[in-house]
Design a protein around this motif. Structure first.
Motif, PDB file in Angstrom:
ATOM      1  N   PRO A 104     -48.190  65.317  -0.903  1.00 33.71           N
ATOM      2  CA  PRO A 104     -46.833  65.216  -1.503  1.00 33.71           C
ATOM      3  C   PRO A 104     -46.204  66.232  -2.345  1.00 33.71           C
ATOM      4  CG  PRO A 104     -48.333  63.207  -1.779  1.00 33.71           C
ATOM      5  CD  PRO A 104     -48.969  64.202  -1.250  1.00 33.71           C
ATOM      6  N   LYS A 105     -45.069  66.647  -2.282  1.00 31.44           N
ATOM      7  CA  LYS A 105     -44.664  68.079  -2.477  1.00 31.44           C
ATOM      8  C   LYS A 105     -43.721  67.565  -3.893  1.00 31.44           C
ATOM      9  CE  LYS A 105     -44.431  70.266   1.727  1.00 31.44           C
ATOM     10  NZ  LYS A 105     -43.774  71.138   2.592  1.00 31.44           N
ATOM     11  N   PHE A 106     -43.447  68.518  -4.864  1.00 28.62           N
ATOM     12  CA  PHE A 106     -42.269  68.280  -5.873  1.00 28.62           C
ATOM     13  C   PHE A 106     -41.107  68.286  -5.345  1.00 28.62           C
ATOM     14  CE2 PHE A 106     -46.159  70.277  -7.953  1.00 28.62           C
ATOM     15  CZ  PHE A 106     -46.535  69.431  -8.811  1.00 28.62           C
ATOM     16  N   LYS A 107     -40.199  67.503  -6.138  1.00 29.47           N
ATOM     17  CA  LYS A 107     -38.809  67.484  -5.592  1.00 29.47           C
ATOM     18  C   LYS A 107     -37.825  68.504  -6.322  1.00 29.47           C
ATOM     19  CE  LYS A 107     -38.631  62.417  -4.591  1.00 29.47           C
ATOM     20  NZ  LYS A 107     -37.969  61.274  -4.819  1.00 29.47           N
ATOM     21  N   LYS A 108     -37.055  69.052  -5.562  1.00 31.71           N
ATOM     22  CA  LYS A 108     -35.908  70.099  -6.117  1.00 31.71           C
ATOM     23  C   LYS A 108     -34.659  69.455  -6.256  1.00 31.71           C
ATOM     24  CE  LYS A 108     -38.455  73.716  -3.579  1.00 31.71           C
ATOM     25  NZ  LYS A 108     -38.498  74.919  -2.590  1.00 31.71           N
ATOM     26  N   ARG A 109     -33.744  70.193  -7.257  1.00 28.51           N
ATOM     27  CA  ARG A 109     -32.695  69.677  -7.491  1.00 28.51           C
ATOM     28  C   ARG A 109     -31.705  70.032  -6.254  1.00 28.51           C
ATOM     29  NH1 ARG A 109     -29.859  72.783 -12.591  1.00 28.51           N
ATOM     30  NH2 ARG A 109     -30.313  74.345 -11.066  1.00 28.51           N
ATOM     31  N   THR A 110     -31.933  71.099  -5.571  1.00 32.43           N
ATOM     32  CA  THR A 110     -31.032  71.343  -4.508  1.00 32.43           C
ATOM     33  C   THR A 110     -31.281  70.562  -3.096  1.00 32.43           C
ATOM     34  OG1 THR A 110     -32.609  73.211  -3.881  1.00 32.43           O
ATOM     35  CG2 THR A 110     -31.076  73.890  -5.263  1.00 32.43           C
ATOM     36  N   ASN A 111     -32.380  69.710  -3.223  1.00 35.68           N
ATOM     37  CA  ASN A 111     -32.532  69.105  -1.939  1.00 35.68           C
ATOM     38  C   ASN A 111     -31.659  67.600  -2.036  1.00 35.68           C
ATOM     39  OD1 ASN A 111     -34.160  70.868  -1.066  1.00 35.68           O
ATOM     40  ND2 ASN A 111     -36.077  69.841  -1.580  1.00 35.68           N
ATOM     41  N   SER A 112     -31.743  67.011  -0.806  1.00 33.64           N
ATOM     42  CA  SER A 112     -31.131  65.440  -1.096  1.00 33.64           C
ATOM     43  C   SER A 112     -31.785  64.699  -2.149  1.00 33.64           C
ATOM     44  CB  SER A 112     -31.225  65.068   0.370  1.00 33.64           C
ATOM     45  OG  SER A 112     -30.751  63.593   0.221  1.00 33.64           O
ATOM     46  N   GLN A 113     -30.928  63.864  -2.987  1.00 33.86           N
ATOM     47  CA  GLN A 113     -31.355  63.209  -3.995  1.00 33.86           C
ATOM     48  C   GLN A 113     -31.233  61.655  -3.640  1.00 33.86           C
ATOM     49  OE1 GLN A 113     -32.546  64.738  -6.920  1.00 33.86           O
ATOM     50  NE2 GLN A 113     -32.160  66.659  -5.452  1.00 33.86           N
ATOM     51  N   SER A 114     -32.111  60.827  -4.326  1.00 34.96           N
ATOM     52  CA  SER A 114     -31.845  59.362  -4.061  1.00 34.96           C
ATOM     53  C   SER A 114     -32.582  58.567  -5.206  1.00 34.96           C
ATOM     54  CB  SER A 114     -32.697  59.066  -2.526  1.00 34.96           C
ATOM     55  OG  SER A 114     -33.927  59.178  -2.677  1.00 34.96           O
ATOM     56  N   ALA A 115     -32.414  57.279  -5.338  1.00 37.51           N
ATOM     57  CA  ALA A 115     -32.598  56.227  -6.274  1.00 37.51           C
ATOM     58  C   ALA A 115     -32.654  54.981  -5.634  1.00 37.51           C
ATOM     59  CB  ALA A 115     -32.180  56.486  -7.524  1.00 37.51           C
ATOM     60  N   ARG A 116     -33.682  54.189  -5.871  1.00 33.55           N
ATOM     61  CA  ARG A 116     -33.758  52.736  -5.269  1.00 33.55           C
ATOM     62  C   ARG A 116     -33.917  51.663  -6.290  1.00 33.55           C
ATOM     63  NH1 ARG A 116     -38.442  50.302  -2.444  1.00 33.55           N
ATOM     64  NH2 ARG A 116     -39.784  52.233  -2.931  1.00 33.55           N
ATOM     65  N   PHE A 117     -32.983  50.947  -6.086  1.00 31.01           N
ATOM     66  CA  PHE A 117     -32.904  49.644  -6.702  1.00 31.01           C
ATOM     67  C   PHE A 117     -33.437  48.360  -6.199  1.00 31.01           C
ATOM     68  CE2 PHE A 117     -29.954  52.538  -8.683  1.00 31.01           C
ATOM     69  CZ  PHE A 117     -29.876  52.443 -10.061  1.00 31.01           C
ATOM     70  N   ARG A 118     -34.308  47.783  -6.747  1.00 28.65           N
ATOM     71  CA  ARG A 118     -34.605  46.418  -6.191  1.00 28.65           C
ATOM     72  C   ARG A 118     -33.862  45.214  -6.741  1.00 28.65           C
ATOM     73  NH1 ARG A 118     -39.245  47.555  -9.616  1.00 28.65           N
ATOM     74  NH2 ARG A 118     -39.284  46.147 -11.205  1.00 28.65           N
ATOM     75  N   ILE A 119     -34.208  44.044  -6.558  1.00 27.80           N
ATOM     76  CA  ILE A 119     -33.545  43.054  -7.016  1.00 27.80           C
ATOM     77  C   ILE A 119     -33.706  42.940  -8.605  1.00 27.80           C
ATOM     78  CG2 ILE A 119     -33.299  40.337  -6.954  1.00 27.80           C
ATOM     79  CD1 ILE A 119     -34.295  40.456  -4.131  1.00 27.80           C
ATOM     80  N   GLY A 120     -32.519  42.679  -9.222  1.00 31.28           N
ATOM     81  CA  GLY A 120     -32.369  42.729 -10.556  1.00 31.28           C
ATOM     82  C   GLY A 120     -31.902  43.779 -11.192  1.00 31.28           C
ATOM     83  N   GLY A 121     -31.730  45.129 -10.200  1.00 29.71           N
ATOM     84  CA  GLY A 121     -31.123  46.159 -10.593  1.00 29.71           C
ATOM     85  C   GLY A 121     -29.882  46.467 -10.052  1.00 29.71           C
ATOM     86  N   PHE A 122     -29.348  45.614  -9.208  1.00 37.56           N
ATOM     87  CA  PHE A 122     -28.119  45.415  -8.460  1.00 37.56           C
ATOM     88  C   PHE A 122     -27.553  44.194  -8.336  1.00 37.56           C
ATOM     89  CE2 PHE A 122     -30.893  44.840  -5.076  1.00 37.56           C
ATOM     90  CZ  PHE A 122     -29.865  44.418  -3.926  1.00 37.56           C
ATOM     91  N   SER A 123     -26.336  43.806  -8.127  1.00 33.20           N
ATOM     92  CA  SER A 123     -25.691  42.892  -7.788  1.00 33.20           C
ATOM     93  C   SER A 123     -24.258  43.186  -7.229  1.00 33.20           C
ATOM     94  CB  SER A 123     -25.489  41.925  -8.994  1.00 33.20           C
ATOM     95  OG  SER A 123     -24.702  42.646 -10.205  1.00 33.20           O
ATOM     96  N   PHE A 124     -23.506  42.164  -6.448  1.00 35.75           N
ATOM     97  CA  PHE A 124     -22.182  42.298  -5.809  1.00 35.75           C
ATOM     98  C   PHE A 124     -21.277  41.677  -6.587  1.00 35.75           C
ATOM     99  CE2 PHE A 124     -25.209  42.532  -2.612  1.00 35.75           C
ATOM    100  CZ  PHE A 124     -24.836  43.547  -1.705  1.00 35.75           C
TER     101      PHE A 124
END
Length: 395
Positions: A104-124
């Motif tokens: 595994p490598k360190f993440k950089k600010r210039t690369n693609s960014q992402s964040a994942r929400f599971r059930i409880g962190g999002f709703s419609f």
């Protein structure tokens, strides 16, 4: 089976700032966890990492800003790092198929960014999607979700485009196919030559590729961390995205057509990592997306109840006549058609290979040894033999 449904959205200025804060926190948690794993003699567990880099870090002045975002994507960042380590260890032990997975490598600010929400962190809410501690987003619903999603990932790519990616459960769809089987031979100029006579031409990426190479030369002359360099990087990312989107659209349409019309799909196992070592063809081969096409065909075959097969890369599909089974041996790539001296049939190189791929996949192979014994002609076709080899044409 699980599938991903991806939608683009356009956040407001305030939402962009909130997302930038979220991406920065997720990236920092990942990097802190990875640095802690490198410093420790024994890798800490996921629970210990969450306790150190999230719970305890929020109480310090240096990481107090971690409390400004939802705790769910921070925990998912540690869980993703655990998965990355598992894939790395399984690859080292030989438990994981395919190419070796790196550390595994360190993440950089210039690369693609992402964040994942599971059930409880999002709703419609109405026609929008609410993300915890960020707000409501209005994605462009190009199609409906087939079921309730189990997680959603918010993505920002290198060209500053924003997407919402949902993971949903999809039920397999069983339908009747027109044809029993088909063999596909993949190429560069003609992307796919099929055993039923059809051909699929690959989109041309030359115009966009020339622009990318010109901008890359410009980027090399610009000083690092300058505003003009950042603008050039975004332009390059946009051109790369246009090529990727064009390729993805072509591959999705072709794979859907192939899977819908055929019950058994047979492809050849290509050594792509070895083929790209040819410096004259590496760029063209990398742009085709042969592996992505294989992945799409395999996934859609499972969805529509089709059978997907991959034959060995060592099968001599381009060295054997598809009609009589006579083996003429290896021929140069510039030779595009061959006149078989055993049965007298003129065979197009790619069309002949696709027919052999289908026969090998279905188990209907010719007795090539018997065909060689009955014929006294040399097995290898020579370029100067006009009676056996027709004029070459570009591929």
């Amino acid at each position: 089976m699980k599938a991903r449904f991806k939608y683009r959205f356009y956040p407001t200025t305030e939402q962009k700032q909130s997302l930038a804060r979220l991406f920065g926190c997720v990236r920092k948690v990942w990097n802190d966890s990875l640095a802690l794993c490198k410093q420790s003699e024994k890798k800490p567990s996921s629970a210990d990492l969450q306790k150190i880099v999230i719970t305890q870090a929020k109480k310090t002045e240096e990481r107090v800003w971690l409390s400004e975002v939802s705790n769910i994507p921070l925990q998912q960042s540690v869980a993703d790092l655990e998965t990355a380590f598992k894939n790395f260890f399984d690859s080292c032990k030989g438990k994981r198929k395919g190419r070796k997975v790196g550390y595994p490598k360190f993440k950089k600010r210039t690369n693609s960014q992402s964040a994942r929400f599971r059930i409880g962190g999002f709703s419609f809410k109405n026609s929008g999607v609410y993300l915890a501690k960020i707000g409501i987003f209005q994605p462009i619903w190009s199609r409906e979700l087939p079921s309730e999603p189990s997680s959603v990932t918010v993505i920002k790519d290198c060209a500053n485009r924003y997407f919402l990616s949902f993971v949903v459960e999809v039920q397999p769809v069983h339908s009747d196919a027109k044809n029993p089987s088909i063999g596909i031979d993949l190429g560069i100029k003609t992307f796919a030559v099929m055993s039923n006579g059809e051909k699929a031409e690959s989109p041309s990426y030359k115009k966009l590729d020339r622009k990318i190479r010109k901008l890359q030369r410009k980027l090399a002359r610009q000083p690092k961390d300058s505003k003009r360099r950042n603008v050039t990087q975004i332009k390059i990312a946009r051109f790369h995205n246009r090529i990727a989107d064009t390729r993805k659209d072509f591959l999705h349409k072709l794979s859907t057509k192939v899977v819908n019309e055929n019950q058994v799909i047979v492809l050849e196992d290509l050594n792509i990592s070895g083929m790209v070592k040819n410096r004259k063809l590496s760029r063209a081969i990398s742009q085709q997306g042969w592996r992505e096409f294989r992945t799409l065909c395999e996934a859609k075959s499972e969805k529509f109840g089709r059978e997907f097969q991959v034959i060995s890369r060592w099968a001599p599909t381009s060295q054997v006549c598809a009609d009589c089974g006579f083996k003429w041996g290896k021929i140069d790539l510039s030779i595009r058609s061959v006149l078989c001296v055993s049965c007298g049939a003129e065979q197009d190189r790619d069309q002949n290979a696709s027919k052999n791929i289908e026969k090998v996949g279905m188990g209907n192979r010719h007795d090539s040894k018997r065909a060689q014994r009955d014929c006294q002609t040399t097995s290898v076709a020579e370029p100067y033999e006009a009676s056996r080899i027709t004029a070459p044409s570009g591929r």
